[in-house]
Design a protein around this motif. Structure first.
Motif, PDB file in Angstrom:
ATOM      1  N   ALA A 105       0.842  -1.203   0.000  1.00  0.00           N
ATOM      2  CA  ALA A 105       0.000   0.000   0.000  1.00  0.00           C
ATOM      3  C   ALA A 105       0.871   1.245   0.000  1.00  0.00           C
ATOM      4  O   ALA A 105       1.919   1.276   0.657  1.00  0.00           O
ATOM      5  CB  ALA A 105      -0.906   0.004   1.218  1.00  0.00           C
ATOM      6  N   PRO A 106       0.464   2.288  -0.728  1.00  0.00           N
ATOM      7  CA  PRO A 106       1.207   3.550  -0.695  1.00  0.00           C
ATOM      8  C   PRO A 106       1.069   4.243   0.661  1.00  0.00           C
ATOM      9  O   PRO A 106       0.172   3.920   1.460  1.00  0.00           O
ATOM     10  CB  PRO A 106       0.544   4.376  -1.796  1.00  0.00           C
ATOM     11  CG  PRO A 106      -0.823   3.807  -1.931  1.00  0.00           C
ATOM     12  CD  PRO A 106      -0.709   2.349  -1.616  1.00  0.00           C
ATOM     13  N   VAL A 107       1.941   5.227   0.904  1.00  0.00           N
ATOM     14  CA  VAL A 107       1.971   5.918   2.193  1.00  0.00           C
ATOM     15  C   VAL A 107       0.618   6.549   2.508  1.00  0.00           C
ATOM     16  O   VAL A 107       0.108   6.448   3.629  1.00  0.00           O
ATOM     17  CB  VAL A 107       3.080   6.990   2.204  1.00  0.00           C
ATOM     18  CG1 VAL A 107       2.995   7.841   3.466  1.00  0.00           C
ATOM     19  CG2 VAL A 107       4.444   6.327   2.107  1.00  0.00           C
ATOM     20  N   GLY A 108       0.014   7.217   1.513  1.00  0.00           N
ATOM     21  CA  GLY A 108      -1.258   7.898   1.741  1.00  0.00           C
ATOM     22  C   GLY A 108      -2.352   6.944   2.188  1.00  0.00           C
ATOM     23  O   GLY A 108      -3.151   7.265   3.071  1.00  0.00           O
ATOM     24  N   ALA A 109      -2.390   5.760   1.604  1.00  0.00           N
ATOM     25  CA  ALA A 109      -3.414   4.781   1.971  1.00  0.00           C
ATOM     26  C   ALA A 109      -3.195   4.264   3.389  1.00  0.00           C
ATOM     27  O   ALA A 109      -4.154   4.056   4.140  1.00  0.00           O
ATOM     28  CB  ALA A 109      -3.405   3.619   0.981  1.00  0.00           C
ATOM     29  N   VAL A 110      -1.930   4.063   3.753  1.00  0.00           N
ATOM     30  CA  VAL A 110      -1.631   3.606   5.111  1.00  0.00           C
ATOM     31  C   VAL A 110      -2.005   4.690   6.115  1.00  0.00           C
ATOM     32  O   VAL A 110      -2.593   4.408   7.172  1.00  0.00           O
ATOM     33  CB  VAL A 110      -0.148   3.233   5.239  1.00  0.00           C
ATOM     34  CG1 VAL A 110       0.175   2.839   6.682  1.00  0.00           C
ATOM     35  CG2 VAL A 110       0.194   2.085   4.308  1.00  0.00           C
ATOM     36  N   GLN A 111      -1.696   5.942   5.810  1.00  0.00           N
ATOM     37  CA  GLN A 111      -2.061   7.040   6.701  1.00  0.00           C
ATOM     38  C   GLN A 111      -3.584   7.176   6.827  1.00  0.00           C
ATOM     39  O   GLN A 111      -4.093   7.597   7.866  1.00  0.00           O
ATOM     40  CB  GLN A 111      -1.457   8.350   6.198  1.00  0.00           C
ATOM     41  CG  GLN A 111       0.057   8.420   6.379  1.00  0.00           C
ATOM     42  CD  GLN A 111       0.655   9.702   5.826  1.00  0.00           C
ATOM     43  OE1 GLN A 111       0.109  10.307   4.901  1.00  0.00           O
ATOM     44  NE2 GLN A 111       1.789  10.110   6.379  1.00  0.00           N
ATOM     45  N   ALA A 112      -4.304   6.787   5.769  1.00  0.00           N
ATOM     46  CA  ALA A 112      -5.767   6.849   5.822  1.00  0.00           C
ATOM     47  C   ALA A 112      -6.324   5.932   6.902  1.00  0.00           C
ATOM     48  O   ALA A 112      -7.384   6.208   7.473  1.00  0.00           O
ATOM     49  CB  ALA A 112      -6.362   6.474   4.470  1.00  0.00           C
ATOM     50  N   SER A 113      -5.608   4.856   7.218  1.00  0.00           N
ATOM     51  CA  SER A 113      -6.070   3.970   8.290  1.00  0.00           C
ATOM     52  C   SER A 113      -5.979   4.664   9.641  1.00  0.00           C
ATOM     53  O   SER A 113      -6.764   4.371  10.550  1.00  0.00           O
ATOM     54  CB  SER A 113      -5.257   2.669   8.296  1.00  0.00           C
ATOM     55  OG  SER A 113      -3.897   2.917   8.624  1.00  0.00           O
ATOM     56  N   LEU A 114      -5.041   5.590   9.797  1.00  0.00           N
ATOM     57  CA  LEU A 114      -4.939   6.379  11.025  1.00  0.00           C
ATOM     58  C   LEU A 114      -6.011   7.471  11.055  1.00  0.00           C
ATOM     59  O   LEU A 114      -6.674   7.693  12.073  1.00  0.00           O
ATOM     60  CB  LEU A 114      -3.548   6.999  11.116  1.00  0.00           C
ATOM     61  CG  LEU A 114      -3.195   7.770  12.386  1.00  0.00           C
ATOM     62  CD1 LEU A 114      -3.275   6.867  13.607  1.00  0.00           C
ATOM     63  CD2 LEU A 114      -1.800   8.381  12.270  1.00  0.00           C
ATOM     64  N   THR A 115      -6.190   8.129   9.917  1.00  0.00           N
ATOM     65  CA  THR A 115      -7.220   9.170   9.816  1.00  0.00           C
ATOM     66  C   THR A 115      -8.605   8.595  10.088  1.00  0.00           C
ATOM     67  O   THR A 115      -9.434   9.226  10.759  1.00  0.00           O
ATOM     68  CB  THR A 115      -7.189   9.807   8.413  1.00  0.00           C
ATOM     69  OG1 THR A 115      -5.888  10.333   8.162  1.00  0.00           O
ATOM     70  CG2 THR A 115      -8.217  10.913   8.289  1.00  0.00           C
ATOM     71  N   ALA A 116      -8.874   7.394   9.580  1.00  0.00           N
ATOM     72  CA  ALA A 116     -10.179   6.755   9.785  1.00  0.00           C
ATOM     73  C   ALA A 116     -10.448   6.542  11.272  1.00  0.00           C
ATOM     74  O   ALA A 116     -11.576   6.724  11.749  1.00  0.00           O
ATOM     75  CB  ALA A 116     -10.239   5.423   9.042  1.00  0.00           C
ATOM     76  N   PHE A 117      -9.429   6.168  12.012  1.00  0.00           N
ATOM     77  CA  PHE A 117      -9.589   5.945  13.448  1.00  0.00           C
ATOM     78  C   PHE A 117      -9.920   7.254  14.163  1.00  0.00           C
ATOM     79  O   PHE A 117     -10.822   7.305  15.001  1.00  0.00           O
ATOM     80  CB  PHE A 117      -8.307   5.327  14.011  1.00  0.00           C
ATOM     81  CG  PHE A 117      -8.452   4.784  15.412  1.00  0.00           C
ATOM     82  CD1 PHE A 117      -8.809   3.461  15.626  1.00  0.00           C
ATOM     83  CD2 PHE A 117      -8.216   5.589  16.514  1.00  0.00           C
ATOM     84  CE1 PHE A 117      -8.942   2.957  16.914  1.00  0.00           C
ATOM     85  CE2 PHE A 117      -8.346   5.094  17.802  1.00  0.00           C
ATOM     86  CZ  PHE A 117      -8.709   3.774  18.003  1.00  0.00           C
ATOM     87  N   PHE A 118      -9.191   8.333  13.836  1.00  0.00           N
ATOM     88  CA  PHE A 118      -9.460   9.640  14.438  1.00  0.00           C
ATOM     89  C   PHE A 118     -10.878  10.112  14.112  1.00  0.00           C
ATOM     90  O   PHE A 118     -11.598  10.630  14.970  1.00  0.00           O
ATOM     91  CB  PHE A 118      -8.453  10.685  13.945  1.00  0.00           C
ATOM     92  CG  PHE A 118      -7.189  10.726  14.744  1.00  0.00           C
ATOM     93  CD1 PHE A 118      -7.183  11.203  16.046  1.00  0.00           C
ATOM     94  CD2 PHE A 118      -5.993  10.301  14.202  1.00  0.00           C
ATOM     95  CE1 PHE A 118      -6.021  11.261  16.790  1.00  0.00           C
ATOM     96  CE2 PHE A 118      -4.821  10.347  14.935  1.00  0.00           C
ATOM     97  CZ  PHE A 118      -4.823  10.826  16.236  1.00  0.00           C
ATOM     98  N   LEU A 119     -11.273   9.938  12.857  1.00  0.00           N
ATOM     99  CA  LEU A 119     -12.605  10.357  12.440  1.00  0.00           C
ATOM    100  C   LEU A 119     -13.678   9.600  13.213  1.00  0.00           C
ATOM    101  O   LEU A 119     -14.669  10.192  13.679  1.00  0.00           O
ATOM    102  CB  LEU A 119     -12.768  10.114  10.939  1.00  0.00           C
ATOM    103  CG  LEU A 119     -14.112  10.515  10.320  1.00  0.00           C
ATOM    104  CD1 LEU A 119     -14.352  12.007  10.473  1.00  0.00           C
ATOM    105  CD2 LEU A 119     -14.150  10.116   8.837  1.00  0.00           C
ATOM    106  N   ALA A 120     -13.486   8.301  13.377  1.00  0.00           N
ATOM    107  CA  ALA A 120     -14.466   7.497  14.108  1.00  0.00           C
ATOM    108  C   ALA A 120     -14.541   7.912  15.575  1.00  0.00           C
ATOM    109  O   ALA A 120     -15.630   7.914  16.165  1.00  0.00           O
ATOM    110  CB  ALA A 120     -14.105   6.019  13.996  1.00  0.00           C
ATOM    111  N   LEU A 121     -13.410   8.269  16.182  1.00  0.00           N
ATOM    112  CA  LEU A 121     -13.434   8.753  17.567  1.00  0.00           C
ATOM    113  C   LEU A 121     -14.290  10.006  17.694  1.00  0.00           C
ATOM    114  O   LEU A 121     -15.031  10.172  18.668  1.00  0.00           O
ATOM    115  CB  LEU A 121     -12.013   9.044  18.049  1.00  0.00           C
ATOM    116  CG  LEU A 121     -11.149   7.865  18.479  1.00  0.00           C
ATOM    117  CD1 LEU A 121      -9.761   8.356  18.877  1.00  0.00           C
ATOM    118  CD2 LEU A 121     -11.775   7.103  19.626  1.00  0.00           C
ATOM    119  N   GLY A 122     -14.173  10.897  16.694  1.00  0.00           N
ATOM    120  CA  GLY A 122     -14.974  12.109  16.728  1.00  0.00           C
ATOM    121  C   GLY A 122     -16.450  11.847  16.504  1.00  0.00           C
ATOM    122  O   GLY A 122     -17.307  12.394  17.210  1.00  0.00           O
ATOM    123  N   VAL A 123     -16.765  10.974  15.557  1.00  0.00           N
ATOM    124  CA  VAL A 123     -18.160  10.669  15.234  1.00  0.00           C
ATOM    125  C   VAL A 123     -18.817   9.823  16.329  1.00  0.00           C
ATOM    126  O   VAL A 123     -19.996   9.998  16.662  1.00  0.00           O
ATOM    127  CB  VAL A 123     -18.236   9.934  13.881  1.00  0.00           C
ATOM    128  CG1 VAL A 123     -19.645   9.421  13.609  1.00  0.00           C
ATOM    129  CG2 VAL A 123     -17.778  10.851  12.752  1.00  0.00           C
TER     130      VAL A 123
END
Length: 409
Positions: free
Chosen positions: A47-65
């Motif tokens: 996976a490219p760097v951006g896609a791997v970082q998206a797995s971290l962003t998804a977690f942060f987003l879910a914490l907020g939602v």
């Protein structure tokens, strides 16, 4: 309003602090342990760097939602049922993450995992409010943060060790086991602090009415955003410090981890004094002095870099002091924000957590646009957060009406 007062509550409170701290730390632990694994995940899943970082962003987003959802359920169902639900979701998603065979599946499951972790982020603050108000609540909140704040100190090192032994997938097995321990601790020692006769009617109208009430309460919002400004400065530091301290100043990854831990220690140590200081001087004066002093320290740091300074020691020392002052501001404003909303403490706690996380994320993104790997953009963002916090402190807590409101605190 305190339901557990007197000498009999002190031993119970320590047990509850440990359990609530464990529940609160599961989500951050799943972030901090995961960070050292990012390069290995990319290589393993092609996976490219951006896609791997998206797995971290998804977690942060879910914490907020997820926090508003579980905060609302905590007011309707009581505190324990939503925690059981959230941690069960977290465990199942952790198993899925450990078995994921492609990055897209991992991103989706990290979002689900973050939704489950949101229960542990939102509900413990509501439990504190159920049990205590005033300086006793500040003391319990600071002790909870002592347990909670172990995560940024130990989790990256623990994650590196786990990855070295079992690879990146082992991280998810470990955090899943941590959540199971949290479930066991709840069964063993967490009482239901929201009695059935105090719970809200489980209607959509009642939920919307509670959020509408909070969003119209300018005093509550002012207190939330005082803490949010402090969190925003930390988020900016979190995003920028690896590039500044490692690339610009030449620290090794171990040295950087030690510098990062130093700030966490300052925050944790200072937070332990909130109860005693609040009891002696009042919670509002503690916030006023600490927020104002933090603004002075960060303005001094900004002036130093604007005038051409570039010594790492200055950055470390002044941000150490600033972190200690934030350790007085963040738990105290959380207590004050929930003080008058005991009947909807779960909803109020969830909205507080969501607004603070979103404020920090926005600040991080804005500063990221201007980041160049040098200290100045990062310091500008950190100082801006501190100064906005000072302004909000005196708008929210500086008037005669606010003084009368907390005269008995």
């Amino acid at each position: 309003m305190s339901e557990t007062t007197g000498s009999s509550s002190s031993s119970i409170s320590l047990r509850l602090v440990f359990i609530l701290g464990l529940l609160s730390a599961i989500g951050p632990f799943a972030i901090d342990m995961y960070l050292p694994a990012l390069p290995q995940i990319g290589a393993s899943l092609s996976a490219p760097v951006g896609a791997v970082q998206a797995s971290l962003t998804a977690f942060f987003l879910a914490l907020g939602v997820g926090q508003p959802l579980f905060g609302t359920l905590a007011d309707i169902w009581g505190r324990k049922k939503p925690l059981y639900l959230g941690l069960s979701i977290f465990v199942l998603a952790s198993v899925g993450c450990a078995l994921a065979q492609d990055i897209h599946t991992l991103v989706v499951l990290r979002f689900v995992q973050g939704m489950g972790a949101a229960a542990g982020m939102a509900i413990p603050r509501a439990v504190v409010r159920d049990l205590h108000t005033g300086h006793e609540a500040a003391r319990m909140m600071s002790l909870l943060m002592l347990v909670f704040s172990v995560s940024p100190i130990l989790a990256p090192l623990a994650g590196s060790g786990v990855i070295a032994v079992g690879g990146w997938r082992m991280v998810f097995w470990v955090v899943g086991v941590a959540a199971i321990l949290g479930l066991a601790a709840m069964v063993w020692g967490l009482p239901e602090t929201r009695p059935a006769d105090a719970r809200l009617d489980s209607s959509l109208g009642g939920v919307l009415q509670a959020y509408g009430f909070l969003l119209r309460d300018w005093h509550y919002l002012g207190l939330v955003f005082i803490g949010s400004c402090a969190m925003a400065g930390f988020f900016v530091y979190l995003a920028g410090s690896p590039f500044v301290l490692i690339n610009h100043y030449g620290l090794s990854t171990t040295q950087y981890s030690m510098a990062f831990a130093l700030n966490a220690i300052a925050f944790i140590g200072a937070a332990q004094f909130t109860g005693a200081l609040g009891k002696r001087f009042g919670l509002v004066p503690v916030v006023k002095v600490a927020a104002s002093a933090c603004g002075v320290v960060m303005t001094s740091l900004l002036a130093y870099y604007l005038l051409g300074g570039d010594q790492l020691l200055v950055l470390i020392v002044l941000y150490f002091i600033s972190s200690a002052l934030m350790g007085l501001v963040i738990p105290t404003t959380s207590v004050l924000a929930l003080e008058e909303h005991g009947e909807i403490a779960g909803t109020a706690s969830a909205l507080l957590g969501t607004l603070q996380m979103l404020t920090g994320a926005v600040a991080m993104q804005i500063v990221g646009v201007f980041s160049n790997g040098k200290p100045l953009p990062m310091v500008v963002g950190m100082a801006t957060g501190a100064l906005c916090g000072v302004l909000l402190t005196w708008i929210t807590l500086g008037g005669q009406k606010s003084a009368a409101r907390y005269a008995s605190s």
